[in-house]
Design an enzyme around this catalytic site. Sequence first.
Site, short mmCIF file in Angstrom:
data_model
loop_
_atom_site.label_atom_id
_atom_site.label_comp_id
_atom_site.label_asym_id
_atom_site.label_seq_id
_atom_site.Cartn_x
_atom_site.Cartn_y
_atom_site.Cartn_z
N SER A 126 0.75 -1.33 0.06
CA SER A 126 -0.19 0.15 0.05
C SER A 126 1.12 1.41 0.12
O SER A 126 1.58 0.87 0.97
CB SER A 126 -1.16 -0.26 1.40
OG SER A 126 -0.86 0.93 1.33
N TYR A 151 -2.28 -1.75 11.31
CA TYR A 151 -2.16 -2.00 9.62
C TYR A 151 -1.20 -1.17 8.71
O TYR A 151 -0.61 -2.74 8.17
CB TYR A 151 -3.52 -0.90 9.11
CG TYR A 151 -3.65 -1.60 7.68
CD1 TYR A 151 -4.36 -2.70 7.17
CD2 TYR A 151 -3.43 -0.56 6.51
CE1 TYR A 151 -4.14 -2.96 5.67
CE2 TYR A 151 -3.60 -0.51 5.38
CZ TYR A 151 -4.15 -1.74 4.88
OH TYR A 151 -3.73 -2.45 3.55
N LYS A 155 1.99 -3.48 6.36
CA LYS A 155 2.34 -3.94 5.63
C LYS A 155 3.52 -3.56 4.88
O LYS A 155 4.92 -4.62 4.45
CB LYS A 155 1.67 -2.78 4.36
CG LYS A 155 0.36 -2.69 4.73
CD LYS A 155 0.08 -4.19 3.53
CE LYS A 155 -1.47 -4.76 3.25
NZ LYS A 155 -1.90 -6.22 2.93
#
Length: 341
Positions: A126, A151, A155
């Site tokens: 992302s 989160y 990544k």
Amino acid sequence: MKEMVLVTGGAGYIGTHTTVELVNAGYDVVIVDNLSNAEMAAVEGVRKITGVDVPFEKVDCCDKDALNKIFEKYKFNSIIHFAASKAVGESVLKPLLYYRNNITSLLNVLTLMKEHGVRNIVFSSSCTVYGQPKKLPVTEQTPRQPATSPYGNTKQICEDILRDTVSAYPEIFGIALRYFNPIGAHPSALIGELPKGVPGNLVPFITQTAAGLRDHLSIFGNDYDTPDGTAIRDYIDVVDLAKAHVVAVGRMINGKSLKNYEFFNIGTGNGVSVMELVNAFQKVNGVKVPYEIVGRRAGDIEKIWADTSYANKELGWKAERSLEDTLASAWAWEKKLRGIK
Ligand code: UFG
């Protein structure tokens, strides 16, 4: 023999669209999903669009023994690993869940690749890894910044796990695709985004407001340092994004990778403000989206958009669908879901 691709999280939003494009490109695909945040109807949508009875296995990638059985049952050449928890806000409340799910599943996939001699993996990363960049647009050389949510941290950690793993086991090739903001739906309106509960993301909130499920959209902040004061993102059509995965898999299969581990920005290169997006949605679809300006959302960055020249040149891939067509597809999908004519 056809190449066989395992798509983990293949019943999800990006997973379903990618499976369709893989099948269209001639690959055999097996979908693995634990259906924790997806519906079997999405898999049926994929089968309907492609006319292929794409195999589905209900397995949690955190369960290594169960996943091993899938690797024994099929002979994969490549894997696209989507399976992960993805809500930024929830990750702040449930960090252990996010670290466990997102990291364990990748570790299991990589371990099984090694054990079963599977060579290629695409990882769904992302633009969140860039944080708020000092210079825009962001290139792949723009330094990553400390993540602002668990989160986002998963990544970054997963990118590092992939980089270190392919460096130790050079028979494995990996590509991380750093997505900007995926939106829209398949032109058939048979698959699209299916958020559970109140949508956290902008476009599903807009479509649900236009459909009358929500009475208004809250626009989070109009005092940013941007031309109209609302935040800027790079909204990428989900079918264009899906096609980038097909190209990435093909690149590794055909030995075109420059290094064992590569990463690319997958966006359009255009920055669009929240206000511009809302206006474009209303105009192209001829519907009203009542909105109210409220305060900034905690953790949001002000502006980000991609420099896509490296992906365009190296992958030979480019986002093609216009923002208008994408917003029309998002509305067509919502209307179909709600039975609106
Ligand atoms: N927004 C609103 N109202 C809403 C929802 C969103 O004004 O009801 C605004 C946000 O403040 C932001 C923009 O719309 O400015 C886009 O918000 P999204 O929640 O759709 O997307 P984000 O850019 O916040 O998050 C997305 C992905 C994350 C990823 C992140 C990386 O959803 O998974 O990009 O920057 F981590």
